[in-house]
Design a protein around this motif. Structure first.
Motif, mmCIF file in Angstrom:
data_model
loop_
_atom_site.group_PDB
_atom_site.id
_atom_site.type_symbol
_atom_site.label_atom_id
_atom_site.label_comp_id
_atom_site.label_asym_id
_atom_site.label_seq_id
_atom_site.Cartn_x
_atom_site.Cartn_y
_atom_site.Cartn_z
ATOM 1 N N HIS A 76 0.977 -1.402 0.025
ATOM 2 C CA HIS A 76 -0.068 0.008 0.111
ATOM 3 C C HIS A 76 0.799 1.278 0.084
ATOM 4 C CE1 HIS A 76 -3.154 2.849 1.212
ATOM 5 N NE2 HIS A 76 -4.004 2.011 0.812
ATOM 6 N N PRO A 77 0.257 2.333 -0.684
ATOM 7 C CA PRO A 77 1.245 3.564 -0.657
ATOM 8 C C PRO A 77 1.472 4.209 0.588
ATOM 9 C CG PRO A 77 -0.691 3.609 -2.310
ATOM 10 C CD PRO A 77 -0.758 2.482 -1.417
ATOM 11 N N GLN A 78 0.626 3.853 1.497
ATOM 12 C CA GLN A 78 0.658 4.332 3.054
ATOM 13 C C GLN A 78 1.638 3.446 3.689
ATOM 14 O OE1 GLN A 78 -3.408 5.201 4.736
ATOM 15 N NE2 GLN A 78 -2.501 3.832 6.522
ATOM 16 N N VAL A 79 2.240 2.367 3.529
ATOM 17 C CA VAL A 79 3.081 1.647 4.282
ATOM 18 C C VAL A 79 4.302 2.478 4.709
ATOM 19 C CG1 VAL A 79 4.754 -0.171 4.225
ATOM 20 C CG2 VAL A 79 2.588 -0.571 3.338
ATOM 21 N N SER A 80 4.744 2.451 5.975
ATOM 22 C CA SER A 80 5.809 3.131 6.548
ATOM 23 C C SER A 80 6.401 2.406 7.617
ATOM 24 C CB SER A 80 5.400 4.494 7.210
ATOM 25 O OG SER A 80 4.560 4.444 8.297
ATOM 26 N N VAL A 214 -26.743 -3.157 9.547
ATOM 27 C CA VAL A 214 -25.053 -3.509 9.580
ATOM 28 C C VAL A 214 -24.564 -2.426 8.575
ATOM 29 C CG1 VAL A 214 -23.034 -5.035 9.493
ATOM 30 C CG2 VAL A 214 -25.301 -5.606 10.244
ATOM 31 N N ALA A 215 -23.462 -1.541 8.871
ATOM 32 C CA ALA A 215 -22.757 -1.064 7.803
ATOM 33 C C ALA A 215 -21.450 -1.437 7.911
ATOM 34 C CB ALA A 215 -22.931 0.364 7.851
ATOM 35 N N VAL A 216 -20.640 -1.869 6.584
ATOM 36 C CA VAL A 216 -19.324 -2.242 6.675
ATOM 37 C C VAL A 216 -18.076 -1.426 5.882
ATOM 38 C CG1 VAL A 216 -17.748 -4.199 5.753
ATOM 39 C CG2 VAL A 216 -20.259 -4.640 6.696
ATOM 40 N N GLN A 217 -17.337 -0.851 6.398
ATOM 41 C CA GLN A 217 -16.256 0.170 5.652
ATOM 42 C C GLN A 217 -15.129 -0.656 5.194
ATOM 43 O OE1 GLN A 217 -13.294 1.860 7.457
ATOM 44 N NE2 GLN A 217 -13.222 3.695 6.331
ATOM 45 N N GLY A 218 -14.924 -0.902 3.874
ATOM 46 C CA GLY A 218 -13.933 -1.710 3.271
ATOM 47 C C GLY A 218 -14.356 -3.076 2.941
ATOM 48 N N ALA A 294 -13.507 -1.842 8.380
ATOM 49 C CA ALA A 294 -12.703 -3.470 7.852
ATOM 50 C C ALA A 294 -11.767 -2.715 6.596
ATOM 51 C CB ALA A 294 -13.617 -4.214 7.070
ATOM 52 N N ALA A 295 -11.220 -1.313 6.916
ATOM 53 C CA ALA A 295 -10.267 -0.988 5.661
ATOM 54 C C ALA A 295 -9.083 -0.733 6.315
ATOM 55 C CB ALA A 295 -10.715 0.348 5.257
ATOM 56 N N LEU A 296 -8.634 0.588 6.790
ATOM 57 C CA LEU A 296 -7.023 0.770 7.235
ATOM 58 C C LEU A 296 -7.056 1.632 8.540
ATOM 59 C CD1 LEU A 296 -5.926 2.225 3.953
ATOM 60 C CD2 LEU A 296 -5.330 -0.004 4.940
ATOM 61 N N GLU A 297 -6.132 1.682 9.197
ATOM 62 C CA GLU A 297 -6.100 2.478 10.440
ATOM 63 C C GLU A 297 -6.508 3.928 10.594
ATOM 64 O OE1 GLU A 297 -3.291 0.178 9.117
ATOM 65 O OE2 GLU A 297 -1.945 1.876 9.214
ATOM 66 N N GLN A 309 -23.214 6.810 15.113
ATOM 67 C CA GLN A 309 -24.858 6.324 15.742
ATOM 68 C C GLN A 309 -24.839 4.883 15.907
ATOM 69 O OE1 GLN A 309 -28.207 8.500 14.081
ATOM 70 N NE2 GLN A 309 -26.867 8.983 12.415
ATOM 71 N N ALA A 310 -24.076 4.138 15.563
ATOM 72 C CA ALA A 310 -24.044 2.575 15.733
ATOM 73 C C ALA A 310 -23.907 2.382 17.337
ATOM 74 C CB ALA A 310 -22.974 1.838 15.053
ATOM 75 N N ASP A 311 -24.594 1.333 17.868
ATOM 76 C CA ASP A 311 -24.436 1.087 19.309
ATOM 77 C C ASP A 311 -23.313 0.140 19.588
ATOM 78 O OD1 ASP A 311 -26.810 2.174 19.810
ATOM 79 O OD2 ASP A 311 -27.913 0.400 19.101
ATOM 80 N N ILE A 312 -22.751 -0.493 18.585
ATOM 81 C CA ILE A 312 -21.875 -1.531 18.561
ATOM 82 C C ILE A 312 -20.995 -1.338 17.485
ATOM 83 C CG2 ILE A 312 -21.232 -4.160 18.568
ATOM 84 C CD1 ILE A 312 -23.903 -4.650 19.814
ATOM 85 N N ILE A 313 -19.550 -1.488 17.720
ATOM 86 C CA ILE A 313 -18.518 -1.702 16.668
ATOM 87 C C ILE A 313 -17.732 -2.862 16.874
ATOM 88 C CG2 ILE A 313 -16.306 -0.560 15.623
ATOM 89 C CD1 ILE A 313 -17.501 2.420 16.407
ATOM 90 N N VAL A 314 -17.481 -3.587 15.479
ATOM 91 C CA VAL A 314 -16.696 -4.772 15.777
ATOM 92 C C VAL A 314 -15.676 -4.448 14.769
ATOM 93 C CG1 VAL A 314 -16.499 -7.150 15.489
ATOM 94 C CG2 VAL A 314 -18.575 -6.326 16.378
ATOM 95 N N GLU A 315 -14.377 -4.279 15.077
ATOM 96 C CA GLU A 315 -13.109 -3.810 14.481
ATOM 97 C C GLU A 315 -12.537 -4.988 13.388
ATOM 98 O OE1 GLU A 315 -11.090 -0.377 16.945
ATOM 99 O OE2 GLU A 315 -10.448 -2.364 17.216
ATOM 100 N N ALA A 316 -12.800 -5.091 12.257
ATOM 101 C CA ALA A 316 -12.160 -6.046 11.502
ATOM 102 C C ALA A 316 -10.848 -5.741 11.016
ATOM 103 C CB ALA A 316 -12.937 -6.484 10.101
ATOM 104 N N ALA A 317 -10.712 -4.269 10.737
ATOM 105 C CA ALA A 317 -9.362 -3.742 10.521
ATOM 106 C C ALA A 317 -8.530 -3.738 11.747
ATOM 107 C CB ALA A 317 -9.472 -2.448 9.783
#
Ligand SMILES: NC(=O)C1=CN([C@@H]2O[C@H](COP(=O)(O)OP(=O)(O)OC[C@H]3O[C@@H](n4cnc5c(N)ncnc54)[C@H](OP(=O)(O)O)[C@@H]3O)[C@@H](O)[C@H]2O)C=CC1
Ligand SMILES: O=C(O)CCC(=O)C(=O)O
Length: 418
Positions: A76-80, A214-218, A294-297, A309-317
């Motif tokens: 990824h271009p963001q790798v450091s 449910v909403a999923v980012q990534g 479920a994308a990046l940091e 506004q979600a009550d629960i967040i489950v971190e896939a990323a």
């Protein structure tokens, strides 16, 4: 990244937060906050047109007290340097959280593979494998896939390593294709542990997953499989996104059809199951029951957290919330189930792959999924026991308490620390 938060500093802050619930000296905690070593190298690779391009590449070995270093390789271009340091530290505490016998490592090459031909990506990968060769090995450091890498890249690394070492050692890397010694179930494993964590979380909080939106980012490996399996639990996936933006239908849509559309067109844009297209920030702040980054940091910073506004967040990323976001969400009583548990399915099935490689004895997918479920549900029980026993400020902190105790025990009992 959404703001200036350095992920390595976020990791250190997470360890400090857990320290308040542990009786260790500051010297002990300091040992837990820094990588043992980082390879920083450049790869000079010939392009298809005969020119030579130079790429920055890294491998961080954070801590090996519980076993060989383990963790993925990201393109990824963001790798450091600081990003791989953080990601390798998160691997240490992830492997300890789910109690598998590994330390933590992570690597990456700073480039966007989509801008290069398959043969260029192969030469870049094989060049990195040559740099990694002295560091890796099935008892030393075992890479795996991460963002923008998969079976193809793992097979190239295995082949380069085995050719140079004149050996067969499939356990040097995991996430391979089944024909090259990969495990059944590894491709779906990360999304599967996100689903299992979600199921346990809803049960623990007394909420009904079948009524959840449910909403999923990534929408890559982790996000799309999680969406599909949570859809199978009866929840209603109403929005998903990739780097081109989000698609939304308030009545919900078939998560598999969204993935098929992305596979066919390269993007979620234009998905016929959606009624509108939104920005990524709009997805993160939608009125849903469950949000899965479920994308990046650093996808969710303090400002966005104020509008979640979600009550629960489950971190896939890995590391999708900044420390400030954690504080805001904790104050707002949003339950956050941390990456080091929720996405640990990937490394857990990598562990099963490594066991199978070493025994030259391969399991059916059903056995892989059963063993994975046992590992994740046991870790979830460890989490809630510690959360209730310590009265920790949030679930992340409680999970770090469990993980840090295991790392310190290994170092002290094993005589690694004087
Ligand atoms: N693969 C694995 O086994 C594991 C992965 N993880 C973590 O899960 C996360 C995702 O990894 P993985 O699924 O493998 O990676 P992939 O490369 O398969 O997918 C990443 C997805 O994130 C999307 N994306 C990137 N930037 C944004 C953005 N700003 N907004 C919305 N979407 C975005 C990409 O969009 P596009 O398709 O348009 O590029 C892509 O859909 C990472 O944090 C990784 O470390 C954790 C454990 C194991
Ligand atoms: O499968 C593995 O070994 C590591 C996966 C990974 O990189 C992660 O969990 O972040």
């Amino acid at each position: 990244m959404s703001d200036e938060v350095n992920p390595f500093e976020s990791l250190q802050e997470q360890i400090d937060d857990a320290a308040a619930y542990l009786e260790y000296s500051t010297d002990v905690l300091e040992r837990l906050k820094h990588p043992e070593r980082v390879l920083e190298t450049t790869l000079s690779v010939e392009m298809d047109d005969g020119s030579v391009e130079v790429f920055e590449a890294f491998r961080s070995q954070f801590n090996g007290d519980r076993g060989p270093y383990k963790g993925g390789i990201r393109y990824h271009p963001q790798v450091s340097r600081d990003e791989v340091k953080a990601l390798s530290g998160w691997m240490v505490y992830k492997c300890a959280a789910v109690n598998i016998p590994y330390g933590g490592g992570k690597g990456g090459i700073k480039f966007d593979p989509r801008q290069y031909s398959a043969s260029e990506v192969e030469r870049i990968t094989r060049s990195f494998a040559k740099e990694l060769r002295p560091l890796i090995g099935e008892d030393r450091d075992i890479p795996a896939p991460d963002v923008n890498t998969g079976q193809r890249e793992m097979n190239w690394i295995k082949d380069t390593y085995e050719t140079l070492e004149n050996t067969t050692e499939p356990g040097v890397i995991t996430g391979k294709a089944p024909e090259s010694g990969g495990s059944a179930g590894r491709v779906e494993a990360t999304g599967r542990s996100v689903m299992l964590t979600t199921r346990e979380a809803f049960d623990y909080l007394g909420k009904d997953i079948e009524r959840a939106t449910v909403a999923v980012q990534g929408y890559g490996n982790a996000g799309s499989v999680a969406a599909k399996l949570i859809d199978d639990l009866g929840a209603n996936v109403v929005a998903v996104s990739d780097s081109s933006g989000a698609v939304h239908n308030p009545d919900g849509f078939d998560a598999r059809a969204a993935k098929d559309h992305k596979n066919e067109t390269g993007s979620l844009a234009g998905f016929e199951g959606a009624t509108e297209e939104l920005s990524n920030e709009e997805l993160l702040t939608m009125d849903v029951d469950l949000l899965i980054p479920a994308a990046l940091e650093n996808a969710i910073d303090g400002d966005i957290a104020n509008h979640v506004q979600a009550d629960i967040i489950v971190e896939a990323a890995n590391g999708p919330l900044t420390p400030r976001a954690d504080d805001v969400l904790s104050e707002r009583d949003v339950a956050v189930f941390p990456d080091i548990l929720a996405n640990a399915g990937g490394v857990t099935v990598s562990y099963f792959e490594w066991v199978q490689n070493r025994q030259r004895f391969y399991w059916e997918e059903e056995r892989v999924n059963d063993e994975l479920e046992r590992v994740i549900t046991t870790a979830f029980e460890d989490l809630v026991d510690t959360y209730e026993r310590t009265d920790a400020e949030d679930f992340r902190t409680a999970m770090y308490v469990v993980a840090i105790e295991r790392v310190v025990d290994a170092a002290e009992e094993g005589g690694i620390w004087p």
